[in-house]
Design an enzyme around this catalytic site. Structure first.
Site, PDB file in Angstrom:
ATOM      1  N   SER A 307       0.810  -1.197   0.000  1.00  0.00           N
ATOM      2  CA  SER A 307       0.000   0.000   0.000  1.00  0.00           C
ATOM      3  C   SER A 307       0.855   1.265   0.000  1.00  0.00           C
ATOM      4  O   SER A 307       1.557   1.537  -0.968  1.00  0.00           O
ATOM      5  CB  SER A 307      -0.933  -0.069   1.220  1.00  0.00           C
ATOM      6  OG  SER A 307      -1.996   0.816   1.093  1.00  0.00           O
ATOM      7  N   ASP A 318      10.800   5.015  -9.797  1.00  0.00           N
ATOM      8  CA  ASP A 318      10.468   5.600 -11.097  1.00  0.00           C
ATOM      9  C   ASP A 318      11.323   6.818 -11.423  1.00  0.00           C
ATOM     10  O   ASP A 318      11.579   7.104 -12.597  1.00  0.00           O
ATOM     11  CB  ASP A 318       8.994   5.988 -11.133  1.00  0.00           C
ATOM     12  CG  ASP A 318       8.100   4.803 -11.476  1.00  0.00           C
ATOM     13  OD1 ASP A 318       8.630   3.701 -11.679  1.00  0.00           O
ATOM     14  OD2 ASP A 318       6.872   4.993 -11.545  1.00  0.00           O
ATOM     15  N   LYS A 332      -0.652  -4.139  -3.315  1.00  0.00           N
ATOM     16  CA  LYS A 332      -1.967  -3.586  -2.979  1.00  0.00           C
ATOM     17  C   LYS A 332      -2.019  -2.158  -3.495  1.00  0.00           C
ATOM     18  O   LYS A 332      -1.382  -1.266  -2.946  1.00  0.00           O
ATOM     19  CB  LYS A 332      -2.228  -3.599  -1.483  1.00  0.00           C
ATOM     20  CG  LYS A 332      -3.609  -3.015  -1.141  1.00  0.00           C
ATOM     21  CD  LYS A 332      -3.816  -2.877   0.350  1.00  0.00           C
ATOM     22  CE  LYS A 332      -5.222  -2.354   0.654  1.00  0.00           C
ATOM     23  NZ  LYS A 332      -5.456  -1.001   0.141  1.00  0.00           N
TER      24      LYS A 332
END
Length: 550
Positions: A307, A318, A332
């Site tokens: 999460s 990224d 999740k």
């Protein structure tokens, strides 16, 4: 009750319900117009049960169960919370309440202390993990009964114990503790106080330049706690950071954004949410300047990182901001909006999915019964073969993949405190036998509660020698654990490390325990070797001119 993706008893209090990610707490939920006949079917069935079932039924329990059953058809995380559970969830997310500072769990009709928070009233009075609460406020808990005169058990017993242990700040509560080796209950009087539940459970310098932060979960004060820890490490000379997000189940979305902002430049896109309801399509940016956007960063994750942890690690990966090390995370990526619906009850409903800056969906797929999804953390990980459609690229051009957790840049399995033990080691850990064995020890100079004559007195510099290992073997035999020599030999480092860790937790606190464990933790030691690669990522960012996600 809120379904969790790890094995956890519903009788545990101070539960980290922080697997919920969303910023919509407190809104009222209203029903969408639908075919009225559908509701008539439900009310007719409820009426038939109330009128004709062989035993008297609890109307509230029927309705609550029906709501839970409805949500179970949607996804693994949408769930119903009765008023007591909803209240505790809010306390956990707010990070504070008035009480003693313990986590309890009912095991075989006994109220067990399963953990304490350092510096709390219970900790100061000498309560220990493994104690059994037998009296509260002068009452024997075994005499507590329900409206039908039946003894309270399970969740009902836990709820009553929690209500009796908590109360106004400064008031006293008498507690009787049953402890192994003591003939009579230990009677103490504990003052209630504000309990602040920390998200940062350990931070310290590993060497002259390397800082370490253990972020246990996300709550409403996580960013503040992290900021204080980073400031302290910076003052001590930190030049690079190991951020430990292992087994962090997540928490509020706004805190995931703020934590990410600590390491990403102002203006960077951190996460996007996409859903069906109004305002669910949002792009969340780093809005603040930070002092930590240029230090080499290694992030530790494992299969239990989920999460909000995945928002942070995904954004860092990224932007090539840091190196992700460990295992593929849980996967999740569902935004849970929490609604207060009626009479203090709550509803956690999936309203959106979130995506990393490179447009990766981190949510893993699930089967109809959720069985494979829920048992993910129990299975050994293998390299996943991705279809071409899953391919994405980081800001610096590195390949990453969508559709199933954050995959590490450098993989090393270590599902249990950085180790990958045999079946024997996992069994001992799962049965909490390391923690039970630690009850035989007491810290030198600890006079809070008189120690037993047979307890080992140890100082902070204690070691796990061969004699203690032999004693542990005898303890396992007494617990009817079948030990084969080959497995025990393979797990030798793990067993010694966990013996030391749980004794540290019991006697000297989580921070001390984590510091000592980290020196033996194979996954953490592997991560520390990756700082040259993390430094190369910083150079890549400079070469590519990477500043923000815009």
């Amino acid at each position: 009750m809120v379904r969790k993706y790890g094995a956890i008893s519903v009788a545990v209090f101070a539960i980290a319900v922080s697997a919920l990610v969303g910023g919509f707490l407190g809104r009222d939920a209203s029903a969408r117009a639908s075919d009225v006949s559908d509701y008539r079917v439900f009310t007719a069935a409820l009426g038939a049960v109330e009128a004709n079932y062989v035993d008297t039924v609890d109307d509230k329990r029927l309705v609550y169960s029906a709501i839970g059953g409805m949500l179970q058809t949607l996804d693994p995380h949408s769930s119903f919370m009765d008023p007591d559970y909803y209240k505790r969830m809010r306390e956990r997310q707010e990070g504070q309440y008035y009480g003693l500072g313990i986590t309890i769990q009912v095991i075989e009709h006994d109220i067990n202390v399963v953990s304490l928070f350092e510096g709390t009233p219970a900790y100061k009075k000498g309560v220990r993990r493994g104690d059994i609460i037998v009296r509260i406020g002068g009452e024997d808990v075994r005499t507590w009964t329900d409206e039908q005169g039946k003894p309270l058990v399970g969740l009902a017993l836990s709820e009553k114990a929690v209500s009796r242990l908590r109360g106004p700040k400064g008031t006293l509560v008498k507690v009787g503790l049953k402890r192994a080796g003591y003939d009579q209950p230990i009677e103490i009087e504990v003052p209630r106080d504000e309990i602040n539940i920390p998200s940062v459970t350990a931070h310290f310098m590993l060497d002259a330049q390397t800082g370490y932060v253990r972020l246990q979960d996300f709550a409403e004060k996580t960013d503040r706690d992290l900021g204080l820890a980073l400031g302290d490490l910076k003052a001590k000379g930190m030049k690079r950071l190991l951020l430990d997000l292992r087994t962090n189940p997540g928490g509020p979305l706004d805190q995931a954004i703020r934590v990410s902002n600590r390491f990403l430049p102002q203006g960077s896109l951190i996460v996007s949410t996409r859903g069906r309801v109004s305002n669910s399509d949002q792009d969340y940016m780093a809005t603040e300047k930070s002092d930590y956007t240029d230090i080499p960063l290694v992030v530790l994750v494992n299969r239990n990182s989920a999460s909000a942890s995945e928002i942070v690690s995904g954004a860092i990966q990224d932007y090539d901001r840091g190196l992700i090390v460990g295992e593929t995370t849980f996967g999740k990526a569902l935004v849970q909006s929490v609604y207060r619906i009626s009479e203090g009850a709550g509803l956690a409903l999936t309203t959106a999915r979130y995506y990393t800056p490179s447009k990766r969906l981190i949510q893993r797929p699930w089967d109809g019964t959720f069985d494979d999804y829920q048992t993910y953390t129990l299975k050994d990980q293998t390299e996943k073969v991705h279809p071409a459609s899953d391919l994405r690229y980081t800001a610096g051009g590195r390949k990453v993949y969508s559709g199933g957790g954050i995959e590490p840049d450098k993989r090393m399995d270590g599902p249990i405190e950085g180790f990958n033990p045999t079946r024997l080691g996992r069994l001992i850990y799962a049965r909490q036998l390391f923690a039970t064995f630690a009850e035989r020890f007491v810290a030198e100079g600890d006079t809070r509660i008189a120690p037993r004559p047979d307890q080992h007195r140890v100082g902070r510099a204690f070691t796990i020698d061969d004699a203690l290992v032999k004693e542990f073997r005898a303890f396992l035999a007494a617990q009817r654990v079948a030990v084969d020599e080959e497995s025990f030999a393979k797990d030798a480092d793990f067993i010694r490390a966990m013996m030391h860790y749980d004794i540290d937790v019991a006697l000297f606190g989580l921070s001390e325990a984590r510091r000592n464990l980290l020196a033996k933790d194979p996954q953490a030691q592997f991560a520390l070797q990756q700082f040259p690669e993390a430094e190369r990522l910083l150079e890549l960012r400079k070469t590519k001119g990477i500043k923000t996600g815009q």
